[in-house]
Design a protein around this motif. Structure first.
Motif, short mmCIF file in Angstrom:
data_model
loop_
_atom_site.label_atom_id
_atom_site.label_comp_id
_atom_site.label_asym_id
_atom_site.label_seq_id
_atom_site.Cartn_x
_atom_site.Cartn_y
_atom_site.Cartn_z
N VAL A 37 4.06 -6.26 -37.32
CA VAL A 37 3.29 -5.40 -36.42
C VAL A 37 2.00 -6.11 -36.00
N VAL A 38 1.27 -6.63 -36.97
CA VAL A 38 0.01 -7.33 -36.68
C VAL A 38 0.28 -8.55 -35.79
N ALA A 39 1.43 -9.19 -35.99
CA ALA A 39 1.79 -10.38 -35.20
C ALA A 39 2.23 -10.06 -33.79
N GLY A 40 2.52 -8.81 -33.51
CA GLY A 40 2.93 -8.43 -32.16
C GLY A 40 4.41 -8.38 -31.92
N LEU A 41 5.20 -8.49 -32.98
CA LEU A 41 6.66 -8.51 -32.82
C LEU A 41 7.26 -7.11 -32.68
N GLU A 42 6.44 -6.08 -32.89
CA GLU A 42 6.91 -4.70 -32.73
C GLU A 42 6.26 -4.02 -31.53
N GLY A 43 5.74 -4.81 -30.63
CA GLY A 43 5.20 -4.26 -29.40
C GLY A 43 3.68 -4.23 -29.37
N ALA A 44 3.13 -4.22 -28.14
CA ALA A 44 1.69 -4.27 -27.94
C ALA A 44 0.97 -3.04 -28.47
N ALA A 45 1.59 -1.85 -28.31
CA ALA A 45 0.92 -0.62 -28.75
C ALA A 45 0.76 -0.59 -30.26
N ALA A 46 1.81 -0.94 -30.99
CA ALA A 46 1.74 -0.95 -32.45
C ALA A 46 0.75 -2.01 -32.92
N GLN A 47 0.74 -3.16 -32.27
CA GLN A 47 -0.20 -4.22 -32.63
C GLN A 47 -1.64 -3.77 -32.41
N ALA A 48 -1.92 -3.17 -31.26
CA ALA A 48 -3.27 -2.72 -30.95
C ALA A 48 -3.75 -1.67 -31.95
N GLU A 49 -2.84 -0.77 -32.35
CA GLU A 49 -3.22 0.26 -33.33
C GLU A 49 -3.60 -0.36 -34.65
N ALA A 50 -2.81 -1.36 -35.10
CA ALA A 50 -3.11 -2.04 -36.37
C ALA A 50 -4.42 -2.82 -36.26
N HIS A 51 -4.61 -3.53 -35.14
CA HIS A 51 -5.83 -4.30 -34.97
C HIS A 51 -7.07 -3.40 -34.98
N GLY A 52 -6.91 -2.19 -34.47
CA GLY A 52 -8.02 -1.25 -34.44
C GLY A 52 -8.44 -0.76 -35.81
N ARG A 53 -7.58 -0.93 -36.81
CA ARG A 53 -7.88 -0.49 -38.18
C ARG A 53 -8.35 -1.62 -39.09
N ILE A 54 -8.51 -2.83 -38.57
CA ILE A 54 -8.94 -3.95 -39.41
C ILE A 54 -10.34 -3.68 -39.96
N ALA A 55 -10.48 -3.85 -41.28
CA ALA A 55 -11.79 -3.77 -41.93
C ALA A 55 -12.33 -5.19 -42.08
N TRP A 56 -13.59 -5.41 -41.71
CA TRP A 56 -14.19 -6.74 -41.74
C TRP A 56 -15.23 -6.83 -42.85
N MET A 57 -15.32 -8.01 -43.46
CA MET A 57 -16.35 -8.26 -44.45
C MET A 57 -17.74 -8.14 -43.80
N ALA A 58 -18.72 -7.68 -44.60
CA ALA A 58 -20.10 -7.69 -44.13
C ALA A 58 -20.53 -9.14 -43.93
N GLU A 59 -21.17 -9.44 -42.81
CA GLU A 59 -21.53 -10.81 -42.49
C GLU A 59 -22.73 -11.29 -43.31
N ASP A 60 -22.77 -12.60 -43.49
CA ASP A 60 -23.93 -13.31 -44.03
C ASP A 60 -24.31 -14.34 -42.97
N ARG A 61 -25.51 -14.24 -42.45
CA ARG A 61 -25.92 -15.12 -41.36
C ARG A 61 -25.84 -16.59 -41.73
N ALA A 62 -25.92 -16.88 -43.03
CA ALA A 62 -25.99 -18.27 -43.48
C ALA A 62 -24.64 -18.96 -43.52
N GLU A 63 -23.55 -18.23 -43.37
CA GLU A 63 -22.24 -18.84 -43.55
C GLU A 63 -21.21 -18.26 -42.60
N PHE A 64 -20.07 -18.94 -42.49
CA PHE A 64 -18.89 -18.31 -41.90
C PHE A 64 -17.78 -18.27 -42.93
N ARG A 65 -16.83 -17.36 -42.72
CA ARG A 65 -15.70 -17.16 -43.61
C ARG A 65 -14.43 -17.19 -42.78
N ALA A 66 -13.46 -17.98 -43.22
CA ALA A 66 -12.25 -18.17 -42.43
C ALA A 66 -11.06 -18.51 -43.33
#
Length: 312
Positions: A37-66
Motif C-alpha cells: 500500500v505504501v509503495a503504491g501497488l494498491e492504488g493512489a487512494a490507498a497510498q495517499a491515505e497511508a502517507h497521510g498517517r505517517i508519524a515523523w520523528m521530532a527534528e533536531d536542527r543539528a542533524e539529519f536522519r535517513a
C-alpha cells in the motif's frame, strides 16, 4: 530564443541558491500499513491515505536522519535503525529509536566508526537477525547480529575489497543476491549484482555488471518484497536531484545470466507537505513501514526555511 535564454539563466540562479543556501533535511517516519500500500501497488487512494498517517520523528536542527530499517520487539513495539549525520561532522553514524503507535522514544547512538556509516539494512538468515550497515568508504560489508531486544553483537565480515553502497540482500532461486552500487562516482546510477549460496560466500559478481545504469532507477532504496506472487525492488530516483523519489520495480528476471525489471509504482511525498523534497528509503516489518523524506532547510537560519520553495 531570448525568453529561453532568460529562463535558463533563472534556473541556474535558482539551482545555485538552492545548493549554497539550503540543504536536504532528512527525517524518519513510521506508519502501520502494508508495504504494498505504501509503495503504491494498491492504488493512489490507498497510498495517499497511508502517507497521510505517517508519524515523523521530532527534528533536531543539528542533524539529519535517513535510511531507516525496522525490527519488531513484540507487544506492538518496533526498533528503527537509521543513519544519523551531524552537519558539523558530515560523517554518518548509526542510531536507533523505538516506535509504537503511541509515538517515538528517545534516539540512542549505536555505532560510530572513523568512516561514514549509513543504510543499516536488516536481514534474517536461518533465524538470526542481522544488521548490515553501509561502509563503502572502508571497502567492507559487515553483519552485526541482533538479540531479541535489538542489541548489537560482534560483527563478522561478509565482503571485502569493494566500495559497496546501500547493500541489499534477497533470497531468490536458491541463492542469496546482493544488490549495491559502488562508491566510484557512479553510485547513483550503476547497479551491481553479486550472488552466493550462503552469507559466508564466496560472492560471485554477475557477468552483466553493472546490470543497470540509470540515474532515475538503479540505486537500492530498501528491502525487496513480494506481492501477489511477484518480486518488487525499491530503487532511488536521482534523475533531477539526489533521492527525488522511490521507484518500485517488478523484478521479472534474476538469475546468474540475466536481470530484468520494470517500473510498477512510485513513492513520492505530496507537494506542499512537511517533507516534499525527496524520499529514498522504504522498509518494513510485518504491517509496519518506515521510510525517510526530506525538506529544504536553510543553512543560515530557521526563519529562512520557507524560502527554499522559491529556489525549486
Amino acid at each position: 530564443m531570448q525568453l529561453e535564454g532568460v529562463t535558463r539563466v533563472l534556473e541556474r540562479l535558482k539551482r545555485k541558491a538552492r545548493y549554497s543556501l539550503f540543504r536536504q533535511k532528512w527525517n524518519v517516519g513510521a506508519v502501520r500499513a502494508p508495504v504494498a500500500v505504501v509503495a503504491g501497488l494498491e492504488g493512489a487512494a490507498a497510498q495517499a491515505e497511508a502517507h497521510g498517517r505517517i508519524a515523523w520523528m521530532a527534528e533536531d536542527r543539528a542533524e539529519f536522519r535517513a535510511d531507516p530499517f525496522v525490527v519488531p520487539l513484540g507487544t506492538g513495539r518496533y526498533r528503527i535503525f537509521y543513519e544519523s549525520l551531524l552537519w558539523a561532522e558530515d560523517r554518518g553514524t548509526i542510531a536507533c529509536v523505538d516506535w509504537s503507535e503511541a509515538g517515538f522514544g528517545s534516539p540512542v547512538p549505536v555505532l560510530r566508526e572513523g568512516h561514514h556509516l549509513s543504510y543499516p539494512f536488516v536481514f534474517e538468515d536461518g533465524g538470526e537477525v542481522l544488521v548490515l550497515p553501509e561502509e563503502g568508504e572502508a571497502r567492507q560489508l559487515r553483519a552485526f547480529p541482533l538479540s531479541g531486544e535489538g542489541e548489537w553483537g560482534e560483527p563478522r565480515v561478509l565482503f571485502q575489497g569493494k566500495p559497496l553502497i546501500d547493500s541489499t540482500l534477497v533470497r531468490h532461486g536458491g541463492k542469496l543476491w546482493l544488490f549495491a552500487t559502488h562508491l566510484d562516482g557512479s553510485e547513483n546510477e550503476a547497479l551491481h549484482l553479486y550472488h552466493a549460496d550462503t552469507l559466508a560466500g564466496p560472492w560471485t559478481a554477475h557477468p552483466g555488471n553493472p546490470v543497470k545504469r540509470e540515474r532515475a532507477n538503479a540505486r537500492p532504496a530498501g528491502q525487496l518484497f513480494e506481492h501477489k506472487g511477484a518480486l518488487f525492488r525499491p530503487a532511488q530516483n536521482c534523475a533531477s536531484f539526489y533521492g527525488e523519489s522511490i521507484v518500485i520495480n517488478e523484478v521479472t528476471r534474476l538469475d546468474q545470466d540475466g536481470f530484468e525489471e520494470s517500473a510498477a509504482a512510485e513513492v513520492r511525498m505530496p507537494e506542499g507537505g512537511a517533507y516534499d523534497y525527496g524520499c529514498h528509503t522504504l522498509s518494513h516489518a510485518g504491517e509496519v513501514c518506515v521510510l525517510d523524506a526530506a525538506r529544504l532547510e536553510s543553512t543560515l537560519s530557521p526563519a529562512l526555511d520557507g524560502l527554499g520553495r522559491l529556489t525549486r
